[in-house]
Design a protein around this motif. Sequence first.
Motif, PDB file in Angstrom:
ATOM      1  N   SER A 129      -9.201   8.941   9.367  1.00  0.00           N
ATOM      2  CA  SER A 129      -7.847   9.489   9.403  1.00  0.00           C
ATOM      3  C   SER A 129      -7.347   9.440  10.845  1.00  0.00           C
ATOM      4  CB  SER A 129      -7.820  10.929   8.878  1.00  0.00           C
ATOM      5  OG  SER A 129      -8.573  11.773   9.728  1.00  0.00           O
ATOM      6  N   ALA A 130      -6.037   9.515  10.983  1.00  0.00           N
ATOM      7  CA  ALA A 130      -5.446   9.493  12.322  1.00  0.00           C
ATOM      8  C   ALA A 130      -4.066  10.112  12.259  1.00  0.00           C
ATOM      9  CB  ALA A 130      -5.354   8.061  12.849  1.00  0.00           C
ATOM     10  N   THR A 131      -3.698  10.801  13.325  1.00  0.00           N
ATOM     11  CA  THR A 131      -2.341  11.314  13.488  1.00  0.00           C
ATOM     12  C   THR A 131      -1.636  10.422  14.502  1.00  0.00           C
ATOM     13  OG1 THR A 131      -3.047  13.566  13.001  1.00  0.00           O
ATOM     14  CG2 THR A 131      -0.945  13.300  14.148  1.00  0.00           C
ATOM     15  N   ILE A 132      -0.493   9.890  14.109  1.00  0.00           N
ATOM     16  CA  ILE A 132       0.243   8.931  14.924  1.00  0.00           C
ATOM     17  C   ILE A 132       1.528   9.590  15.411  1.00  0.00           C
ATOM     18  CG2 ILE A 132       1.269   6.621  14.978  1.00  0.00           C
ATOM     19  CD1 ILE A 132      -1.779   6.719  14.356  1.00  0.00           C
ATOM     20  N   THR A 133       1.758   9.509  16.717  1.00  0.00           N
ATOM     21  CA  THR A 133       2.976  10.074  17.307  1.00  0.00           C
ATOM     22  C   THR A 133       3.806   9.008  18.011  1.00  0.00           C
ATOM     23  OG1 THR A 133       1.755  10.636  19.319  1.00  0.00           O
ATOM     24  CG2 THR A 133       1.909  12.344  17.628  1.00  0.00           C
ATOM     25  N   GLU A 134       3.337   7.773  18.048  1.00  0.00           N
ATOM     26  CA  GLU A 134       3.995   6.711  18.809  1.00  0.00           C
ATOM     27  C   GLU A 134       5.104   5.990  18.050  1.00  0.00           C
ATOM     28  OE1 GLU A 134      -0.315   7.064  20.130  1.00  0.00           O
ATOM     29  OE2 GLU A 134       0.691   6.865  18.214  1.00  0.00           O
ATOM     30  N   LEU A 135       5.388   6.375  16.812  1.00  0.00           N
ATOM     31  CA  LEU A 135       6.396   5.668  16.027  1.00  0.00           C
ATOM     32  C   LEU A 135       7.797   6.112  16.421  1.00  0.00           C
ATOM     33  CD1 LEU A 135       4.669   5.860  12.534  1.00  0.00           C
ATOM     34  CD2 LEU A 135       4.527   4.035  14.234  1.00  0.00           C
ATOM     35  N   LYS A 136       8.748   5.179  16.380  1.00  0.00           N
ATOM     36  CA  LYS A 136      10.138   5.480  16.723  1.00  0.00           C
ATOM     37  C   LYS A 136      10.870   6.009  15.495  1.00  0.00           C
ATOM     38  CE  LYS A 136      10.639   2.208  20.492  1.00  0.00           C
ATOM     39  NZ  LYS A 136      11.329   1.015  20.985  1.00  0.00           N
ATOM     40  N   CYS A 137      11.687   6.990  15.714  1.00  0.00           N
ATOM     41  CA  CYS A 137      12.473   7.597  14.642  1.00  0.00           C
ATOM     42  C   CYS A 137      13.380   6.548  13.991  1.00  0.00           C
ATOM     43  CB  CYS A 137      13.299   8.741  15.229  1.00  0.00           C
ATOM     44  SG  CYS A 137      14.237   9.647  13.993  1.00  0.00           S
ATOM     45  N   CYS A 138      13.567   6.661  12.690  1.00  0.00           N
ATOM     46  CA  CYS A 138      14.460   5.801  11.895  1.00  0.00           C
ATOM     47  C   CYS A 138      14.045   4.329  11.939  1.00  0.00           C
ATOM     48  CB  CYS A 138      15.906   5.960  12.348  1.00  0.00           C
ATOM     49  SG  CYS A 138      16.519   7.649  12.202  1.00  0.00           S
ATOM     50  N   SER A 139      12.758   4.059  12.129  1.00  0.00           N
ATOM     51  CA  SER A 139      12.250   2.689  12.140  1.00  0.00           C
ATOM     52  C   SER A 139      11.295   2.503  10.973  1.00  0.00           C
ATOM     53  CB  SER A 139      11.510   2.392  13.449  1.00  0.00           C
ATOM     54  OG  SER A 139      12.392   2.457  14.535  1.00  0.00           O
ATOM     55  N   GLN A 140      11.171   1.271  10.526  1.00  0.00           N
ATOM     56  CA  GLN A 140      10.259   0.955   9.428  1.00  0.00           C
ATOM     57  C   GLN A 140       9.085   0.154   9.978  1.00  0.00           C
ATOM     58  OE1 GLN A 140      12.180  -0.769   6.044  1.00  0.00           O
ATOM     59  NE2 GLN A 140      10.264  -1.425   5.121  1.00  0.00           N
ATOM     60  N   TYR A 141       7.880   0.478   9.513  1.00  0.00           N
ATOM     61  CA  TYR A 141       6.664  -0.180   9.988  1.00  0.00           C
ATOM     62  C   TYR A 141       5.808  -0.624   8.813  1.00  0.00           C
ATOM     63  CZ  TYR A 141       7.622   1.895  14.566  1.00  0.00           C
ATOM     64  OH  TYR A 141       8.192   2.259  15.764  1.00  0.00           O
ATOM     65  N   ASP A 142       5.164  -1.762   8.982  1.00  0.00           N
ATOM     66  CA  ASP A 142       4.061  -2.143   8.101  1.00  0.00           C
ATOM     67  C   ASP A 142       2.805  -1.622   8.776  1.00  0.00           C
ATOM     68  OD1 ASP A 142       5.569  -3.531   6.174  1.00  0.00           O
ATOM     69  OD2 ASP A 142       5.552  -5.351   7.393  1.00  0.00           O
ATOM     70  N   VAL A 143       1.900  -1.021   7.986  1.00  0.00           N
ATOM     71  CA  VAL A 143       0.679  -0.409   8.522  1.00  0.00           C
ATOM     72  C   VAL A 143      -0.514  -1.122   7.916  1.00  0.00           C
ATOM     73  CG1 VAL A 143      -0.626   1.723   8.764  1.00  0.00           C
ATOM     74  CG2 VAL A 143       1.867   1.813   8.707  1.00  0.00           C
ATOM     75  N   PHE A 144      -1.458  -1.520   8.776  1.00  0.00           N
ATOM     76  CA  PHE A 144      -2.681  -2.192   8.351  1.00  0.00           C
ATOM     77  C   PHE A 144      -3.870  -1.419   8.894  1.00  0.00           C
ATOM     78  CE2 PHE A 144       0.723  -5.233   8.942  1.00  0.00           C
ATOM     79  CZ  PHE A 144       0.713  -5.943   7.761  1.00  0.00           C
ATOM     80  N   VAL A 145      -4.891  -1.234   8.073  1.00  0.00           N
ATOM     81  CA  VAL A 145      -6.128  -0.572   8.509  1.00  0.00           C
ATOM     82  C   VAL A 145      -7.277  -1.559   8.288  1.00  0.00           C
ATOM     83  CG1 VAL A 145      -7.670   1.394   8.182  1.00  0.00           C
ATOM     84  CG2 VAL A 145      -5.218   1.682   7.854  1.00  0.00           C
ATOM     85  N   THR A 146      -8.033  -1.827   9.348  1.00  0.00           N
ATOM     86  CA  THR A 146      -9.159  -2.755   9.283  1.00  0.00           C
ATOM     87  C   THR A 146     -10.439  -2.025   9.649  1.00  0.00           C
ATOM     88  OG1 THR A 146      -7.709  -4.566   9.942  1.00  0.00           O
ATOM     89  CG2 THR A 146     -10.088  -4.941  10.155  1.00  0.00           C
ATOM     90  N   ALA A 147     -11.469  -2.137   8.821  1.00  0.00           N
ATOM     91  CA  ALA A 147     -12.769  -1.557   9.112  1.00  0.00           C
ATOM     92  C   ALA A 147     -13.567  -2.532   9.979  1.00  0.00           C
ATOM     93  CB  ALA A 147     -13.529  -1.274   7.824  1.00  0.00           C
ATOM     94  N   VAL A 148     -14.299  -1.998  10.971  1.00  0.00           N
ATOM     95  CA  VAL A 148     -15.060  -2.818  11.909  1.00  0.00           C
ATOM     96  C   VAL A 148     -16.478  -2.252  12.012  1.00  0.00           C
ATOM     97  CG1 VAL A 148     -15.190  -3.622  14.299  1.00  0.00           C
ATOM     98  CG2 VAL A 148     -12.961  -3.314  13.214  1.00  0.00           C
TER      99      VAL A 148
END
Length: 139
Positions: free
Chosen positions: A117-136
């Motif tokens: 899990s992770a808490t993300i604070t770096e995203l810009k307001c009113c923006s859309q993002y694709d999110v990818f999670v990769t296991a290493v």
Amino acid sequence: MGNISLLLKPQELEAKNTCTPFPLCPARGFINSDVRFVVKNRYGEASFDLPETIPASSPEDIKNSSFRPEKPSNLTIQQHGDKVLLSWDLSECATKYILRFEGLNGEEFDKEVSENSATITELKCCSQYDVFVTAVAYG
């Protein structure tokens, strides 16, 4: 002559790790392994243990192998004000996760975490993002 099937089974380990031992499959190597061979045919079953424990592979050996952990599954995203909480199911044998964020305007960034899990604070307001999670695994 009858058919003989050979099943490779790791013995019960305290850590209850379900990865297959590394020398038999590069997916394993994170802990020392005891191996039991079980031979079955129509006449019955016989088993024997390897006399020595197979030592854990080094992180460098695992990193250089072709092994890749399972893809993370069941990604959930929850927004709380200006923070976004991501969580997902653990990937067996993963030692870390790489989170990748790609904005529609070309903005992108990565974040490395060791938990699922992770808490993300770096995203810009009113923006859309694709999110990818990769296991290493040790990469």
